[in-house]
Design an enzyme around this catalytic site. Structure first.
Site, PDB file in Angstrom:
ATOM      1  CB  THR A  12      -0.927   0.008   1.224  1.00  0.00           C
ATOM      2  OG1 THR A  12      -1.789  -1.135   1.165  1.00  0.00           O
ATOM      3  CG2 THR A  12      -1.778   1.271   1.239  1.00  0.00           C
ATOM      4  CB  VAL A  13       3.404   2.595   2.354  1.00  0.00           C
ATOM      5  CG1 VAL A  13       4.311   3.833   2.418  1.00  0.00           C
ATOM      6  CG2 VAL A  13       2.447   2.603   3.532  1.00  0.00           C
ATOM      7  CD  GLU A 125       7.576  14.222   9.458  1.00  0.00           C
ATOM      8  OE1 GLU A 125       6.692  14.076  10.316  1.00  0.00           O
ATOM      9  OE2 GLU A 125       8.525  15.006   9.577  1.00  0.00           O
ATOM     10  N   GLY A 130       1.571   9.351  10.098  1.00  0.00           N
ATOM     11  CA  GLY A 130       1.284   9.261   8.669  1.00  0.00           C
ATOM     12  C   GLY A 130       1.646  10.540   7.950  1.00  0.00           C
ATOM     13  CB  ILE A 132       0.363  14.522  11.118  1.00  0.00           C
ATOM     14  CG1 ILE A 132      -1.074  14.011  11.016  1.00  0.00           C
ATOM     15  CG2 ILE A 132       0.415  15.778  11.971  1.00  0.00           C
ATOM     16  CD1 ILE A 132      -1.646  13.538  12.337  1.00  0.00           C
ATOM     17  N   GLY A 183     -12.214  -0.995   6.350  1.00  0.00           N
ATOM     18  CA  GLY A 183     -10.807  -1.061   5.977  1.00  0.00           C
ATOM     19  C   GLY A 183      -9.874  -0.337   6.914  1.00  0.00           C
ATOM     20  CD  GLU A 186      -4.229  -4.695   8.182  1.00  0.00           C
ATOM     21  OE1 GLU A 186      -4.619  -5.646   7.481  1.00  0.00           O
ATOM     22  OE2 GLU A 186      -3.718  -3.649   7.714  1.00  0.00           O
ATOM     23  CE  LYS A 201       1.554   4.991  14.397  1.00  0.00           C
ATOM     24  NZ  LYS A 201       0.128   5.189  14.023  1.00  0.00           N
ATOM     25  N   GLY A 298      -3.147   6.235   5.839  1.00  0.00           N
ATOM     26  CA  GLY A 298      -3.687   6.378   4.497  1.00  0.00           C
ATOM     27  C   GLY A 298      -2.570   6.334   3.478  1.00  0.00           C
TER      28      GLY A 298
END
Length: 408
Positions: A12-13, A125, A130, A132, A183, A186, A201, A298
């Site tokens: 995805t990323v 970062e 994500g 931000i 979504g 998971e 985090k 996202g």
């Protein structure tokens, strides 16, 4: 052409990075001050039939051997083989950019040291928040401030679940099913709902702000699996929302870092953050309160954060010395049981008087959930709460829940 890019892992990323790069290529190149292109995409799956088929390879060594590759973007996730690939890329004199929070939280100090030794950068970062902008402001824009505390909603999945429990009176189980259907969660949501994601985090933020590595296994972590609709109802009646909060503060005992569900004011800076949004509050003796807010995950927001690191790496050329932290021995942080907060206590209605006297009730919560009593206490250490819960059990008082109350 120099300053070529390699993407390692094309989920995805990784696919989002390629998409955003080619969409905004001219602007990215202008900001980086250099011509850029994606030369390799390393993945175990074939990209045959995609626009990236001519860039695909399974062989990571090809990337290491190519002197034109200046930046390696690691979006594999997890520790294996991400750690090995990142380490080898840095040792080969290539910048590494990642969104991999588990890797940074576990091996960040080591990888940052290797980057310094080879005059390249290890940038992350996208690992917290994500899209931000958070890491860059903390080490650069707010670097002169004496940061005393950081607290935040660091996981969009759990925040969505808590929002649905609060606004729609859903049970945890039903809210989790909705998160999975949308979504946001998971099939195996344990990393989110058990607090592991938020823990990684807060480790990164703690390490960055205070300059020494804070390891995930040293951070007391509670998830939201034990939060009930009754907890949410009682908190709401008292003017609070329940949120999963990752926080770290510096006091006379050193650093105290933890992740736990807690009550925050519905009118406060964290209590009104809903759904999949994240918010991080940075508090300092000189700067006061600074708030960062936005979508914490996202595909495209995360990709944008990754590419901002690519720009910084290419523009800097050599190592950005002000970013990083040193390794530290284990078990040097303060004890989370020394943390002092007010508490919300829930007990059966029949135990209201005895429990209130034991815990030092200061404010009754009305209306309480059916058949129950709930109240807010004065400031208590975590250690004292454990002692009082043990005494309650000896006296035959069932403590249905005990949740921290945070003043943000």
């Amino acid at each position: 052409m120099k300053n070529q890019i390699a993407i390692i892992g094309f989920g995805t990323v990784g696919s989002g990075v390629a998409e955003v790069f080619y969409k905004n290529r001219s602007a990215i190149e202008k900001k980086a001050g250099s011509c850029l292109d994606i030369k390799y995409i390393v993945d175990i799956r074939s990209l045959e039939g995609t626009p990236y088929a001519n860039k695909w390879t399974k062989d990571f060594q090809v990337v290491l051997d190519d002197e034109d590759v200046a930046v390696v973007i690691e979006t594999i996730g997890g520790l294996t083989p991400a750690f090995d690939f990142s380490k080898r890329a840095l040792q080969a004199g290539k910048h590494v950019v990642t969104s991999n929070k588990e890797l940074v939280a576990t091996h960040g100090a080591e990888l940052l040291k290797i980057a310094r030794e080879h005059n390249v950068n290890y940038l992350f970062e996208a690992s917290v928040g994500g899209g931000i902008p958070l890491i860059h402001p903390l080490y650069q824009c707010l670097g002169a401030g004496d940061i005393t505390e950081v607290a935040g909603i660091l996981n969009g999945t759990t925040n969505f679940i808590m929002t649905r429990m609060f606004e729609d009176q859903m049970s945890f189980e039903d809210a989790l099913k909705m998160a999975q259907a949308n979504g946001y969660a998971e099939a195996n949501p344990s990393a989110d709902v058990e607090g592991k994601d938020a823990c990684r985090k807060i480790c990164i933020l703690s390490s960055l702000i205070y300059g020494k590595h804070v390891y995930p296994d040293e951070v007391h972590t509670e998830g939201i699996t034990g939060i009930t609709l009754e907890d949410v109802q009682a908190a709401s009646a008292a003017g609070y929302a329940v949120r999963l909060i990752g926080r770290v503060k510096k006091d006379s005992n050193g650093l105290i870092a933890m992740v736990s569900p807690a009550l925050v004011s519905k009118k406060g800076q964290l209590g009104n953050i809903t759904d999949v949004f994240n918010g991080v509050l940075v508090r300092g003796s000189d700067l006061g309160d600074v708030m960062f807010y936005g979508r914490g995950a996202g595909k495209t927001p995360t990709a944008s954060a990754v590419l901002s690191d690519v720009i910084d790496a290419v523009r800097a050329g050599g190592n950005i010395s002000i970013l990083g932290w040193e390794d530290a021995p284990h078990n040097t942080n303060g004890d989370y049981l020394d943390d002092v907060t007010r508490m919300m206590i829930r007990v059966p209605a029949s135990a209201e008087k005895a429990a209130g006297a034991l815990f030092g009730a200061e404010e009754a919560i009305t209306p309480a959930p059916a058949g129950e009593a709930a109240f807010l206490t004065g400031p208590l250490s975590g250690r004292k709460v454990q002692e009082l819960c043990a005494q309650a059990k000896e006296q035959g008082i069932e403590v249905l829940s005990a949740l921290r109350v945070l003043e943000y």
